[in-house]
Design a protein around this motif. Sequence first.
Motif, short mmCIF file in Angstrom:
data_model
loop_
_atom_site.label_atom_id
_atom_site.label_comp_id
_atom_site.label_asym_id
_atom_site.label_seq_id
_atom_site.Cartn_x
_atom_site.Cartn_y
_atom_site.Cartn_z
N ALA A 113 0.64 -1.19 -0.03
CA ALA A 113 -0.12 0.06 -0.15
C ALA A 113 0.99 1.48 0.00
N LEU A 114 2.13 1.26 0.31
CA LEU A 114 3.08 2.36 0.41
C LEU A 114 4.00 2.51 -0.91
N LEU A 115 3.75 1.61 -1.81
CA LEU A 115 4.53 1.66 -3.05
C LEU A 115 3.65 2.23 -4.23
N ALA A 120 5.42 -1.47 -7.97
CA ALA A 120 5.33 -2.50 -7.00
C ALA A 120 6.07 -3.60 -6.93
N GLY A 121 6.00 -4.31 -8.16
CA GLY A 121 6.76 -5.62 -8.11
C GLY A 121 8.54 -5.46 -8.05
N ASP A 122 8.92 -4.37 -8.86
CA ASP A 122 10.39 -4.29 -8.63
C ASP A 122 10.94 -3.66 -7.28
N LEU A 123 9.97 -2.93 -6.80
CA LEU A 123 10.25 -2.37 -5.39
C LEU A 123 10.22 -3.49 -4.35
N LEU A 124 9.35 -4.43 -4.54
CA LEU A 124 9.31 -5.58 -3.46
C LEU A 124 10.24 -6.65 -3.78
N THR A 125 10.93 -6.73 -4.81
CA THR A 125 12.18 -7.51 -5.24
C THR A 125 13.17 -6.75 -4.55
N SER A 174 27.19 -3.09 8.28
CA SER A 174 26.47 -2.08 8.00
C SER A 174 26.23 -2.10 6.41
N TRP A 175 25.16 -1.68 5.78
CA TRP A 175 24.52 -1.45 4.49
C TRP A 175 23.74 -0.26 4.44
N ALA A 176 23.31 0.00 3.28
CA ALA A 176 22.70 1.14 2.93
C ALA A 176 21.20 0.89 2.27
N MET A 177 20.31 1.76 2.12
CA MET A 177 19.24 1.74 1.55
C MET A 177 18.74 3.36 0.96
N ALA A 178 18.67 3.35 -0.32
CA ALA A 178 18.34 4.72 -0.78
C ALA A 178 17.01 4.52 -1.48
N LEU A 179 16.03 5.54 -1.45
CA LEU A 179 14.67 5.42 -1.63
C LEU A 179 14.07 6.99 -1.94
N ALA A 192 11.12 4.69 -5.76
CA ALA A 192 12.40 4.14 -6.10
C ALA A 192 12.93 3.52 -4.68
N LEU A 193 13.71 2.48 -4.64
CA LEU A 193 14.25 1.64 -3.47
C LEU A 193 15.22 0.99 -4.16
#
Length: 196
Positions: A113-115, A120-125, A174-179, A192-193
């Motif tokens: 619901a937030l995508l 949505a398919g790419d972001l869930l991947t 440590s790792w990162a997430m960009a959105l 984008a994620l």
Amino acid sequence: MSGARPGPSRPPIRLRPVPPFDPPYVDETDGSYWPAPTDGQLALDLFASTRPNPVRPPERRAALRPVPNRSTTHPATSLPPATTPETTRAAHRFVGTCLEVVNGYRSPAQVRALLDPARAGDLLTELARAIGRAGTARRRTGRPLVRLLRLRVCEPREGAVEAAAVLTGAGGRSWAMALRLEHRRGRWLCTALHVL
């Protein structure tokens, strides 16, 4: 008992001045603080940058072109405008929801619901990649495996938020997430994620 001797006496405490660890200020130098260099020792000239360069003749110094500063060669280097509290909260909420999914507290379907529906398919991947990077499933202790260390948020234009989250996982990795979030029809949707 009149022959009892008093206990050992302590020596008096002496206060001594603190030795100077820092060099003196320019107005404090009278030549007595720093010793002069001895034979064979290089002298350290602290004021060499204020004197003219003896290697380059004055006529060549005048012929040098001025070096352009970065702002004239790269006009797009200005910082994006400051974020509003609403955009910062939206980024924190979305990253917090993603962390709940990664740690096993939520189902990935609850994030749909937030995508952005078109992506949505790419972001869930990408979110599945984050789950795979976190390692094993949530432990029974209730303590999360992945935690947020830092979140940087910027607002490149009105109605759009870009954020970078630094996360720490099991074993201190440590790792990162960009959105990127965009405000559409009264809601913030992730468009984008990337898990880095």
